[in-house]
Enzyme design. Structure first.
Site, PDB file in Angstrom:
ATOM      1  N   HIS A  31      30.611  45.715 -11.185  1.00  0.00           N
ATOM      2  CA  HIS A  31      29.821  44.467 -11.228  1.00  0.00           C
ATOM      3  C   HIS A  31      28.903  44.370 -10.007  1.00  0.00           C
ATOM      4  O   HIS A  31      27.770  43.897 -10.114  1.00  0.00           O
ATOM      5  CB  HIS A  31      30.751  43.246 -11.215  1.00  0.00           C
ATOM      6  CG  HIS A  31      31.625  43.119 -12.429  1.00  0.00           C
ATOM      7  ND1 HIS A  31      32.982  43.310 -12.380  1.00  0.00           N
ATOM      8  CD2 HIS A  31      31.334  42.805 -13.713  1.00  0.00           C
ATOM      9  CE1 HIS A  31      33.501  43.117 -13.588  1.00  0.00           C
ATOM     10  NE2 HIS A  31      32.520  42.818 -14.424  1.00  0.00           N
ATOM     11  N   GLN A 146      28.178  47.318 -26.763  1.00  0.00           N
ATOM     12  CA  GLN A 146      27.698  45.974 -26.382  1.00  0.00           C
ATOM     13  C   GLN A 146      26.223  46.037 -25.964  1.00  0.00           C
ATOM     14  O   GLN A 146      25.427  45.170 -26.334  1.00  0.00           O
ATOM     15  CB  GLN A 146      28.561  45.431 -25.243  1.00  0.00           C
ATOM     16  CG  GLN A 146      28.033  44.154 -24.618  1.00  0.00           C
ATOM     17  CD  GLN A 146      29.026  43.531 -23.661  1.00  0.00           C
ATOM     18  OE1 GLN A 146      29.945  42.858 -24.084  1.00  0.00           O
ATOM     19  NE2 GLN A 146      28.833  43.721 -22.358  1.00  0.00           N
ATOM     20  N   MET A 177      35.174  52.277 -13.945  1.00  0.00           N
ATOM     21  CA  MET A 177      35.677  51.007 -13.402  1.00  0.00           C
ATOM     22  C   MET A 177      35.715  49.956 -14.498  1.00  0.00           C
ATOM     23  O   MET A 177      34.800  49.839 -15.306  1.00  0.00           O
ATOM     24  CB  MET A 177      34.817  50.556 -12.240  1.00  0.00           C
ATOM     25  CG  MET A 177      35.009  51.458 -11.056  1.00  0.00           C
ATOM     26  SD  MET A 177      34.403  50.725  -9.563  1.00  0.00           S
ATOM     27  CE  MET A 177      34.669  52.099  -8.448  1.00  0.00           C
ATOM     28  N   SER A 178      36.808  49.189 -14.512  1.00  0.00           N
ATOM     29  CA  SER A 178      36.985  48.136 -15.510  1.00  0.00           C
ATOM     30  C   SER A 178      37.971  47.120 -14.953  1.00  0.00           C
ATOM     31  O   SER A 178      38.931  47.495 -14.258  1.00  0.00           O
ATOM     32  CB  SER A 178      37.554  48.746 -16.796  1.00  0.00           C
ATOM     33  OG  SER A 178      38.110  47.727 -17.602  1.00  0.00           O
TER      34      SER A 178
HETATM   35  O1  PAF Z   1      30.781  42.631 -20.735  1.00  0.00           O
HETATM   36  C1  PAF Z   1      31.238  41.519 -20.447  1.00  0.00           C
HETATM   37  O2  PAF Z   1      31.775  41.318 -19.354  1.00  0.00           O
HETATM   38  C2  PAF Z   1      31.131  40.397 -21.463  1.00  0.00           C
HETATM   39  O3  PAF Z   1      31.215  40.857 -22.767  1.00  0.00           O
HETATM   40  C3  PAF Z   1      29.873  39.527 -21.258  1.00  0.00           C
HETATM   41  C4  PAF Z   1      28.605  40.342 -21.449  1.00  0.00           C
HETATM   42  C5  PAF Z   1      29.880  38.933 -19.880  1.00  0.00           C
HETATM   43  C6  PAF Z   1      29.855  38.390 -22.280  1.00  0.00           C
HETATM   44  O4  PAF Z   1      30.927  37.525 -22.109  1.00  0.00           O
END
Ligand code: PAF
Length: 277
Positions: A31, A146, A177-178
Site C-alpha cells: 500500500h 480487480q 505482500m497482502s
Molecule cells: O483491493 C482492495 O483493497 C479493495 O478491493 C478496494 C479496491 C479497496 C475496494 O474495497
C-alpha cells in the site's frame, strides 16, 4: 494528515480532485508503494480506509479482517498522503441499494469463486471515485482481475478518472505482500513463496516456447504436491480475463490457492513485470 470520516468533509477538503488510493486498511509496504505512486503524480492524495462489507461473501473474513487504524494513519502519513477518508459503513451506504455489475470480465476465476465480490468492489470504488472526485485512482497489480474489472467499469461508464496500476511488492522470498499474509501459520508461511516461484518457473518455460496447456497443468500439480489446495492456475488475456493458449503482450499467469484457511492469489505478466499503465 487530515482524518476525514464523512462524505461532506471530503467534498469540502482541499484534497478533492486529486489522487485516490482505495484500501481496506491493514496497510503494508505494498500500500505504501501505491501511496507513493499517487503522491508522485503531484496531486493531493487521499487514502481511503474502509473494510467494505459488500465485497465479502457470507463465509468470508469480513469480521476478522485485520483492522489497524492508528498504524495505518501513521504509514499513510509517512508515505506522503494528505488525507485519510475512513467512513463508517452507515456513512457509505445509508439505505442505498444500487450495485454496479460488470459482466464478462467478472465471469471466471475470482468472479466465479466469490459471487458478488466484484459487484461490491465496483460499487464501492465508483462511490469513492465520485466522493473524492479524483483525477487518478491507484490499484495494486496483485489483484489483477480487480484491475481488469475496474478498468472495464471506468471505460464502459465513462468515469472521468485515470486508473493506475502499480506493480506487486514482494517479500524477499517472493511472496506477494497482502494484508492476509498475517493469517499464515509458520509452516504455511514457509511454503507460501512457492506460489510465486511456480509462476516464475512457468513463465520462463513459456518464454522458452513450451506448451501453455501442459505448463499450466504442471504448475497446478506441483503446487498441490507442495501442500496448496489450488483454486486455479491459468494463462489468460488480462484485458478480457479469459484463458488463452497464445502467448501475446497481454498474457498473464494467474493463480489462487489455499494453505490451511488462508487463500493466496498471485500473478505475473508473461512479457513484463513492469508497471501496466
Ligand atoms: O483491493 C482492495 O483493497 C479493495 O478491493 C478496494 C479496491 C479497496 C475496494 O474495497
Amino acid at each position: 494528515l487530515k482524518i476525514l470520516t464523512t462524505i461532506a468533509e471530503v467534498k469540502g477538503s482541499e484534497q478533492t480532485g486529486g489522487a485516490l488510493v482505495p484500501t481496506l486498511g491493514a496497510l503494508h509496504a505494498g500500500h505504501v508503494s501505491l501511496i507513493k505512486a499517487a503522491k508522485s503524480s503531484g496531486l493531493p492524495t487521499i487514502v481511503s480506509i474502509f473494510v467494505n462489507p459488500t465485497q465479502f461473501g457470507p463465509d468470508e473474513d469480513y469480521d476478522r479482517y485485520p483492522r489497524s487504524f492508528d498504524s495505518d494513519c501513521e504509514k499513510a502519513a509517512d508515505a506522503g498522503a494528505d488525507a485519510v477518508f475512513a467512513p463508517a459503513v452507515e456513512e457509505m451506504y445509508k439505505s442505498s441499494t444500487s450495485r454496479i455489475e460488470v459482466p464478462e470480465v467478472t465471469e471466471l476465476y475470482e468472479g466465479s469463486l466469490r459471487p458478488a465480490h466484484f459487484s461490491g468492489v465496483c460499487t464501492v470504488v465508483l462511490k469513492l471515485i465520485n466522493i473524492a472526485e479524483c483525477q487518478e485512482a491507484f490499484f495494486g497489480q496483485k489483484d489483477l482481475q480487480q484491475c481488469a474489472v475496474i478498468q472495464r467499469m471506468a471505460a464502459d461508464l465513462n468515469v472521468p478518472v485515470e486508473i493506475r496500476i502499480v506493480p506487486t511488492l514482494r517479500e524477499p522470498d517472493g511472496l506477494a505482500m497482502s494484508s492476509r499474509n498475517v493469517y499464515l501459520d509458520p509452516k504455511s508461511r514457509a511454503i507460501a513463496p512457492s506460489l510465486y516461484r511456480t509462476l516464475s518457473d512457468t513463465r520462463q518455460r513459456l518464454l522458452m516456447g513450451e506448451d501453455p496447456a501442459t505448463e499450466v497443468a504442471t504448475a497446478a500439480t506441483n503446487l498441490e504436491r507442495e501442500g496448496f489446495r489450488v483454486d486455479y492456475v491459468d494463462l489468460i488475456d488480462r484485458v478480457a480475463f479469459r484463458p488463452t493458449t497464445l502467448i501475446h503482450k497481454n498474457c498473464a499467469l494467474i493463480a489462487a490457492a489455499k494453505l490451511g484457511n488462508t487463500r493466496l492469489i498471485d500473478n505475473l505478466l508473461v512479457f513484463s513485470d513492469e508497471n501496466m499503465s
